[in-house]
Enzyme design. Structure first.
Site, PDB file in Angstrom:
ATOM      1  NE  ARG A   1      -3.289  -7.757  -4.091  1.00 27.56           N
ATOM      2  CZ  ARG A   1      -3.996  -8.119  -3.049  1.00 27.56           C
ATOM      3  NH1 ARG A   1      -3.416  -8.251  -1.890  1.00 27.56           N
ATOM      4  NH2 ARG A   1      -5.288  -8.371  -3.144  1.00 27.56           N
TER       5      ARG A   1
ATOM      6  CE  LYS B   1     -14.593  -6.312   3.942  1.00 25.41           C
ATOM      7  NZ  LYS B   1     -13.928  -5.616   2.831  1.00 25.41           N
TER       8      LYS B   1
ATOM      9  CB  SER C   1      -4.089  -6.832   4.955  1.00 23.84           C
ATOM     10  OG  SER C   1      -3.713  -5.610   4.382  1.00 23.84           O
TER      11      SER C   1
ATOM     12  CG  HIS D   1      -1.887  -1.040   1.395  1.00 21.95           C
ATOM     13  ND1 HIS D   1      -1.950  -1.858   2.501  1.00 21.95           N
ATOM     14  CD2 HIS D   1      -2.889  -1.446   0.569  1.00 21.95           C
ATOM     15  CE1 HIS D   1      -2.954  -2.710   2.361  1.00 21.95           C
ATOM     16  NE2 HIS D   1      -3.535  -2.487   1.192  1.00 21.95           N
TER      17      HIS D   1
END
Ligand code: PNS
Length: 159
Positions: A91, A42, A129, A18
């Site tokens: 990615r 979430k 993460s 990031h």
């Protein structure tokens, strides 16, 4: 008109991947708003305020950068902040489908807001993460993938 970009994400926690994107987009826009998603539906390891705090801690040069949490639709938040751009890092190939779906949806909600994508640096292409959380939780090390302060916070969380 100032070019304002929102860089949204969960940042649970922020990684060097990031940070690399933030470093690279700083030269493309007048202002960057790092927007930490605070979706109550979430479940995150860190609270939104912890995630904001951790990002602020690791930004070396925060001129032209704001960090804030947001709830609700991303495009509504971008409108509120006067941003015409959303930035996402890409990615491996697996990111594409999800990003494409979000792009089409966000464009439907507000065609004026453009999402721009930056390819990740190769060294971070398999970094996430989630994988960092798993490694630290299981007592492993993640050299040069997360800042030291983030590693310390993760170790504290899991202890
Ligand atoms: O880091 P992430 O988890 O991939 O980030 C996802 C994020 C926060 C960009 C996305 O979930 C989002 O935009 N959430 C806000 C709610 C929203 O606008 N949903 C519709 C997007 S199609």
């Amino acid at each position: 008109m100032a070019k304002i970009a929102i860089y949204p994400g969960s940042f649970d926690p922020i990684t060097n991947g990031h940070l690399d994107i933030i470093k690279r987009i700083k030269f493309l826009f007048d202002k960057i708003v790092i927007a930490v998603n605070d979706n109550p539906l979430k479940s995150f390891l860190f609270t939104a305020s912890e995630r904001v705090e951790m990002i602020k801690e690791v930004l070396n040069d925060s001129s032209g950068i704001e960090v804030e949490s947001f709830r609700g639709l991303l495009v509504r938040y971008a409108e509120k902040r006067g941003a015409r751009f959303i930035v996402r890092g890409l990615r491996a190939l697996s990111d594409f489908e999800y990003e494409f779906q979000m792009d089409l949806m966000n464009r439907k909600l507000n065609p004026q807001i453009e999402t721009v994508y930056l390819m990740t640096r190769q060294s971070y292409s398999y970094l996430s993460s989630s994988i960092i959380k798993e490694i630290i939780k299981l007592g492993g090390d993640t050299p040069s993938l997360i800042p030291d302060s983030v590693k310390k916070r993760l170790q504290e969380k899991f202890n």
